[in-house]
Design an enzyme around this catalytic site. Structure first.
Site, mmCIF file in Angstrom:
data_model
loop_
_atom_site.group_PDB
_atom_site.id
_atom_site.type_symbol
_atom_site.label_atom_id
_atom_site.label_comp_id
_atom_site.label_asym_id
_atom_site.label_seq_id
_atom_site.Cartn_x
_atom_site.Cartn_y
_atom_site.Cartn_z
ATOM 1 C CE LYS A 96 -4.431 1.139 0.277
ATOM 2 N NZ LYS A 96 -5.581 0.389 -0.284
HETATM 3 P P1 NAD Z 1 -13.954 7.378 -2.908
HETATM 4 O O1 NAD Z 1 -13.017 8.470 -2.602
HETATM 5 O O2 NAD Z 1 -14.399 7.159 -4.299
HETATM 6 O O3 NAD Z 1 -15.284 7.538 -2.015
HETATM 7 C C1 NAD Z 1 -15.211 7.762 -0.641
HETATM 8 C C2 NAD Z 1 -16.612 8.111 -0.128
HETATM 9 O O4 NAD Z 1 -16.519 8.277 1.277
HETATM 10 C C3 NAD Z 1 -17.167 9.414 -0.691
HETATM 11 O O5 NAD Z 1 -18.552 9.264 -0.947
HETATM 12 C C4 NAD Z 1 -16.961 10.388 0.452
HETATM 13 O O6 NAD Z 1 -17.904 11.447 0.464
HETATM 14 C C5 NAD Z 1 -17.161 9.474 1.637
HETATM 15 N N1 NAD Z 1 -16.583 10.029 2.867
HETATM 16 C C6 NAD Z 1 -15.319 10.440 3.062
HETATM 17 N N2 NAD Z 1 -15.183 10.939 4.297
HETATM 18 C C7 NAD Z 1 -16.401 10.826 4.887
HETATM 19 C C8 NAD Z 1 -16.919 11.190 6.161
HETATM 20 N N3 NAD Z 1 -16.148 11.748 7.088
HETATM 21 N N4 NAD Z 1 -18.229 10.927 6.416
HETATM 22 C C9 NAD Z 1 -19.020 10.360 5.491
HETATM 23 N N5 NAD Z 1 -18.580 10.000 4.273
HETATM 24 C C10 NAD Z 1 -17.288 10.230 3.975
HETATM 25 O O7 NAD Z 1 -13.277 6.063 -2.310
HETATM 26 P P2 NAD Z 1 -13.548 4.543 -2.707
HETATM 27 O O8 NAD Z 1 -12.577 4.152 -3.757
HETATM 28 O O9 NAD Z 1 -14.982 4.332 -2.907
HETATM 29 O O10 NAD Z 1 -13.065 3.825 -1.366
HETATM 30 C C11 NAD Z 1 -13.882 3.733 -0.206
HETATM 31 C C12 NAD Z 1 -13.286 2.703 0.723
HETATM 32 O O11 NAD Z 1 -13.208 1.447 0.044
HETATM 33 C C13 NAD Z 1 -11.865 2.976 1.230
HETATM 34 O O12 NAD Z 1 -11.740 2.406 2.504
HETATM 35 C C14 NAD Z 1 -11.007 2.191 0.268
HETATM 36 O O13 NAD Z 1 -9.739 1.858 0.794
HETATM 37 C C15 NAD Z 1 -11.863 0.967 0.088
HETATM 38 N N6 NAD Z 1 -11.580 0.217 -1.121
HETATM 39 C C16 NAD Z 1 -11.682 0.785 -2.342
HETATM 40 C C17 NAD Z 1 -11.432 0.005 -3.467
HETATM 41 C C18 NAD Z 1 -11.601 0.558 -4.847
HETATM 42 O O14 NAD Z 1 -11.439 -0.218 -5.822
HETATM 43 N N7 NAD Z 1 -11.934 1.815 -5.027
HETATM 44 C C19 NAD Z 1 -11.035 -1.335 -3.334
HETATM 45 C C20 NAD Z 1 -10.946 -1.882 -2.062
HETATM 46 C C21 NAD Z 1 -11.220 -1.097 -0.964
#
Ligand code: NAD
Length: 448
Positions: A134
């Site tokens: 990471k």
């Molecule tokens: P993203 O940035 O696209 O979306 C994040 C979301 O979280 C947004 O809607 C944002 O408004 C919300 N958010 C952020 N801070 C917040 C708060 N304080 N209160 C409420 N909502 C809040 O990110 P993503 O890619 O969707 O990733 C989300 C999670 O999933 C992370 O933990 C990431 O590590 C995990 N993840 C993502 C992927 C991927 O392929 N994108 C894969 C595995 C895990």
């Protein structure tokens, strides 16, 4: 003179294998709020259940490599800012290090280490030939111009270029990064290589744009994988996916796609919260229309087809499935005591604190853990890497089918471990992942 061949120390007894003993042996002073310590503790508890050998436990309790870099970037107004970047390589027993790059103002080394550990576990659970890594840059992408974001990406790629490689450590997008950033990253890496080798370097990162080496289905892959797991798991919990209600914390890549794909199956999205606010409509919120609204405005706040509600009210909305898909550690005990759901399906990594977890479990809420639920992203990243290696590209259908096979088999492996060790699904998923890593270490041995 002392005998050169000293008597071999006794192997540690089982009681010495307790997580606390491993922490002591590695001189890790446990801090309860430290995400890396929490994650290692969960892994070590599962490691004892599966009887993982002591030397394998101590290997997994620390990342193989932790790299921190500082690099200057020319800003639009002509001055230079110094940025801090990280790349943590946790374990590569199963294959090259693999894991996302996060651009966020609030990232710290120990959080990156925890996420790297989870990647090792995730890749093992879905049985793809990768280890865990990471990384990221401490910055706020929303405050950078497009040009600044590109220069941060290129300088970071250059700063870590000597410790990554297309068959050694392969980054991907995470929070705050996207396909465009992956394209800049791959282009920078390619240009650091001799001309005649550049063509073969695009698989230095996955999550690239489809026009340049990306895989069909990668964008929705994490949401799709989560839906595949729910389809496998919900029937045994007496929930009909086509009739269920769900709420989403976070409506970005993971949440937005999970919402739309569950909507396609007939499920009703009744509440959504993100960093801008929370909205509720018991009659259903159209995920596609909300996604369009969020793309336009940047958040769910002010969406007219639903009622605006407080954060606490959002957690209390009665649903079958609650999906955290925002950031780590958001579900504190207070939030956990409000959640009104049968199932807590983790789209985000480590969404609840350990104390929050305890409350969810005490309240009988079934937790489907992140290393299972959100492994779809890395699985399709693996498909992208394979397609880049072979220069043969798959149809969207082929990607979806292969992803489904990996996700369903991972869920079944976790269920088998749940029965075998009589534990919850989180511990069971770690157990299934560790059984595989243990077998590979036993076969490979420890060099020299
Ligand atoms: P993203 O940035 O696209 O979306 C994040 C979301 O979280 C947004 O809607 C944002 O408004 C919300 N958010 C952020 N801070 C917040 C708060 N304080 N209160 C409420 N909502 C809040 O990110 P993503 O890619 O969707 O990733 C989300 C999670 O999933 C992370 O933990 C990431 O590590 C995990 N993840 C993502 C992927 C991927 O392929 N994108 C894969 C595995 C895990």
């Amino acid at each position: 003179m002392a005998d050169a061949v000293a008597t071999k120390p006794e192997p540690p007894s089982a009681s010495q294998h307790l997580p606390a003993a491993v922490f002591d042996e590695l001189e890790i002073v446990k801090e309860p709020s430290n995400l890396f310590h929490q994650t290692i503790e969960q892994v070590l508890v599962a490691a004892q259940l599966v009887g993982l050998r002591h030397h394998q436990q101590i290997i997994l309790a620390q990342p193989a490599n932790e790299v921190m870099v500082h690099f200057p970037v020319l800003m639009d107004d002509g001055h230079h800012d110094l940025f801090k970047g990280y790349r943590v390589q946790h374990n590569n027993a199963l294959g090259p290090y693999k894991g996302g790059l996060r651009f966020h103002p609030d990232i710290h080394l120990d959080d990156i280490k925890a996420l790297a550990v989870l990647m090792t576990m995730k890749c093992s659970l879905v049985q793809i030939p990768f280890g865990g890594g990471k990384g990221g840059v401490k910055c706020d992408p929303s405050q950078l111009s497009n040009g600044e974001l590109m220069r941060v990406t290129r300088r970071f790629a250059s700063a870590i270029s000597s410790i990554i490689g297309p068959d050694y450590d392969i980054p991907a997008p995470d929070v705050g990064t996207n396909a465009q950033i992956m394209a800049w990253f791959a282009d920078t890496y390619a240009n650091l290589n001799p001309q005649h080798e550049r063509h073969d370097t695009m698989r230095i990162v996955t999550g690239k744009p489809v026009e340049w080496g990306g895989s069909l289905g990668r964008l929705k892959a994490t949401g799709q994988g989560l839906v595949d797991v729910l389809r496998e798991m919900l029937p045994e919990l007496g929930i009909d996916i086509s009739k269920m209600k769900f709420s989403l914390l976070g409506f970005g890549n993971v949440g937005g796609w999970a919402g739309r794909l569950l909507g396609d199956l007939g499920a009703t999205m009744v509440a959504v919260a993100d960093h801008t606010g929370a909205v509720h409509n018991d009659g259903g919120i159209d995920p596609q229309l909300l996604a369009e609204y969020v793309t336009e405005t940047g958040g769910v706040r002010g969406y007219r087809e639903a009622e605006s509600i407080s954060e606490d009210d959002f957690y209390g909305v009665p649903v079958d499935v609650f999906i955290p898909a925002a950031m780590e550690q958001m579900i504190t005990p207070q939030k956990a005591s409000l959640i009104n759901a049968k199932v807590f399906a983790e789209g985000a990594n480590a969404p609840s604190t350990p104390e929050g977890d305890v409350i969810l479990m005490k309240r009988g809420i079934e937790i489907l853990p992140a290393i299972l639920c959100n492994a779809g992203g890395v699985t399709v990243s693996y498909f992208e890497w394979v397609q880049n290696k072979s220069s043969l590209y798959w149809t969207a259908d082929e990607v979806d089918k292969r992803l489904n096979t990996h996700m369903v088999q991972a869920a079944r492996r976790a269920k088998l471990a749940r029965t075998k060790y009589d534990v919850d699904m989180r511990t069971a998923s770690f157990c299934a992942a560790l059984e595989q890593i243990g077998k590979v270490y036993d076969l490979r041995g420890i060099f020299p």
